[in-house]
Design a protein around this motif. Structure first.
Motif, PDB file in Angstrom:
ATOM      1  N   TYR A 146      35.641  48.955  45.264  1.00  0.00           N
ATOM      2  CA  TYR A 146      36.160  49.012  43.885  1.00  0.00           C
ATOM      3  C   TYR A 146      37.433  48.130  43.734  1.00  0.00           C
ATOM      4  O   TYR A 146      37.487  47.299  42.729  1.00  0.00           O
ATOM      5  N   LYS A 147      38.244  48.256  44.686  1.00  0.00           N
ATOM      6  CA  LYS A 147      39.487  47.329  44.618  1.00  0.00           C
ATOM      7  C   LYS A 147      39.048  45.904  44.482  1.00  0.00           C
ATOM      8  O   LYS A 147      39.569  44.975  43.796  1.00  0.00           O
ATOM      9  N   LEU A 203      37.948  44.616  41.806  1.00  0.00           N
ATOM     10  CA  LEU A 203      39.012  44.190  40.722  1.00  0.00           C
ATOM     11  C   LEU A 203      39.592  42.886  41.151  1.00  0.00           C
ATOM     12  O   LEU A 203      40.581  42.356  40.488  1.00  0.00           O
ATOM     13  N   GLY A 204      39.334  42.430  42.375  1.00  0.00           N
ATOM     14  CA  GLY A 204      39.963  41.066  42.695  1.00  0.00           C
ATOM     15  C   GLY A 204      41.318  41.456  43.501  1.00  0.00           C
ATOM     16  O   GLY A 204      42.296  40.553  43.453  1.00  0.00           O
ATOM     17  N   CYS A 205      41.363  42.371  44.650  1.00  0.00           N
ATOM     18  CA  CYS A 205      42.637  42.458  45.034  1.00  0.00           C
ATOM     19  C   CYS A 205      42.821  41.743  46.012  1.00  0.00           C
ATOM     20  O   CYS A 205      41.934  40.900  46.571  1.00  0.00           O
ATOM     21  N   THR A 207      43.539  50.648  38.732  1.00  0.00           N
ATOM     22  CA  THR A 207      43.857  49.325  38.548  1.00  0.00           C
ATOM     23  C   THR A 207      44.060  48.546  39.978  1.00  0.00           C
ATOM     24  O   THR A 207      44.200  49.430  41.006  1.00  0.00           O
ATOM     25  N   VAL A 208      44.008  47.175  39.974  1.00  0.00           N
ATOM     26  CA  VAL A 208      43.940  46.549  41.113  1.00  0.00           C
ATOM     27  C   VAL A 208      45.338  46.764  41.968  1.00  0.00           C
ATOM     28  O   VAL A 208      45.220  46.805  43.314  1.00  0.00           O
ATOM     29  N   GLU A 209      46.493  47.262  41.444  1.00  0.00           N
ATOM     30  CA  GLU A 209      47.598  47.437  42.109  1.00  0.00           C
ATOM     31  C   GLU A 209      47.611  48.848  42.817  1.00  0.00           C
ATOM     32  O   GLU A 209      48.642  49.423  43.551  1.00  0.00           O
ATOM     33  N   MET A 210      46.594  49.684  42.558  1.00  0.00           N
ATOM     34  CA  MET A 210      46.738  51.070  42.895  1.00  0.00           C
ATOM     35  C   MET A 210      47.189  51.256  44.397  1.00  0.00           C
ATOM     36  O   MET A 210      46.263  50.469  45.388  1.00  0.00           O
TER      37      MET A 210
END
Lengths: 98, 283
Positions: free
Chosen positions: A78-79, A82-84, B197-200
């Motif tokens: 998932y991350k 999101l483009g982590c 969110t991506v910062e999670m």
């Protein structure tokens, strides 16, 4: 973009058992019932969580939708979707690696 | 005449229940121990009722209806979200006080949205089961608990100032209540965390310690001065829950705080802060 309709679809898919079942059986048929533009419906069918968030959809819904219905369900994936960054991925909670 | 005799800030992190062993032992012991301390301190206040200020996480309310603030006045049960170790069941409400708060608010220009039958989520149930229930065991009696929900997780968010207004309204209503109630208010949430969110997984300890300092100083003005965009940027969408802190702090007439514990726990994706709020005695 119809953020409101996309949020309604995802909210139903997060909380309503019957909606989840219908989506599992026929995802394309399910999303056709809503007044979504073709690209909006495609984002939902593709589990494009980055695109949905960019369209203003609440991240709690994109996460719930992913955990409930995506083929992978992994929060690391998932991350990544999101483009982590590598750093964000490496530091991500062991609790949620799925 | 009733009285708000104290308050608390405490987190409601569901990841603690999903992966209890994920953080180092010292951290998890500190966090679970903080809940136990809160329970002992709650019992020591000799309360007769508790108000828990929580927030929906886009489960209870959908885009068809997004209330800014809600009070449960009747039957209460939950949590709706099933977490290992968190039991689902009926919660004893204080219906007379909850209904009084609604009626009192009408005279003060505060039109509560009312849930006469309300299923809470983990933002109510974690403080209730980890703090209120153990306090009941220590006291040997029930502590009826009223759910108040503020819009922290889904926009349109309630403003920090409005959250504080509601805290003041809760205090005025309790003080106007007929019975000799001793009420404790719990602000449930925070501190820094990014949800979905991506910062999670990040924790913003500098932000968290700022917020804790506002609690210690009883500085409601500073707590309410944050702009939403700054909270979101610095501490994540989950940190919008400091609205619940503002409500709880404003419910005390002269609040001063004491930090019970703080742990930045990336493995639980949250900065977890515990504060007891007391009424400072007038000079």
């Amino acid at each position: 973009m119809s953020r409101n309709v996309m949020e309604r679809v995802l909210w139903q898919l997060c909380v309503e058992r019957a909606a989840k079942q219908r989506f599992r059986e026929d995802a394309a048929g399910f999303v056709q019932r809503f007044a979504l533009a073709p690209d909006e419906a495609q984002m939902i069918l593709d589990f494009d969580v980055a695109g949905l968030q960019a369209a203003g959809v609440n991240p709690m819904l994109t996460m719930g939708f992913w955990q409930e219905l995506s083929p992978q369900r992994s929060m690391r994936v998932y991350k990544q979707r999101l483009g982590c960054t590598d750093e964000q991925g490496a530091g991500f909670s062991a609790a949620l690696k799925g | 005449m009733g009285k708000i005799v104290g308050g608390f800030w405490m987190p409601h992190d569901p990841v603690m229940f999903v992966a209890p062993d994920a953080p180092p032992a010292a951290q998890r012991d500190a966090v679970w121990g903080a809940y136990a301390q809160c329970a002992e301190r709650l019992a020591a206040l000799q309360p007769t009722a508790v108000i828990i200020v929580g927030c929906d996480h886009y489960i209870l309310f959908g885009p068809h209806c997004l209330p800014r603030y809600v009070i449960g006045t009747g039957d209460v049960d939950g949590p709706i979200d099933r977490l290992p170790g968190l039991d689902r069941g009926v919660v004893r409400n204080h219906q007379a006080l909850a209904e009084h708060i609604v009626h009192h608010g009408e005279g003060q220009g505060v039109d509560w949205t009312v849930a006469r039958s309300f299923t809470v989520d983990h933002s109510f149930s974690i403080p209730h089961q980890l703090v209120v229930k153990p306090a009941e065991a220590l006291l040997g009696r029930e502590l009826p608990s009223i759910p108040v929900y503020l819009a922290c997780g889904v926009d349109p968010y309630i403003s920090l100032e409005r959250s504080a207004d509601l805290g003041r309204q809760l205090r005025a209503a309790v003080e106007a209540f007929d019975a000799d109630e001793r009420v404790v208010i719990i602000g449930s949430g925070g501190i820094s965390h990014w949800v979905g969110t991506v910062e999670m997984g990040q924790v913003a300890e500098d932000f968290d310690r700022e917020i804790l300092a506002h609690g210690v100083n009883g500085d409601l003005q500073a707590l309410c001065a944050y702009r939403d965009e700054d909270i979101l940027r610095r501490a994540g969408n989950g940190a919008m829950e400091i609205r619940n802190f503002a409500c709880a702090m404003a419910a005390l007439e002269r609040p001063r705080g004491e930090v019970i514990a703080y742990e930045a726990v990336p493995a639980w994706v949250t900065g977890l802060g515990f504060v007891q709020l007391n009424n400072e005695e007038p000079a």
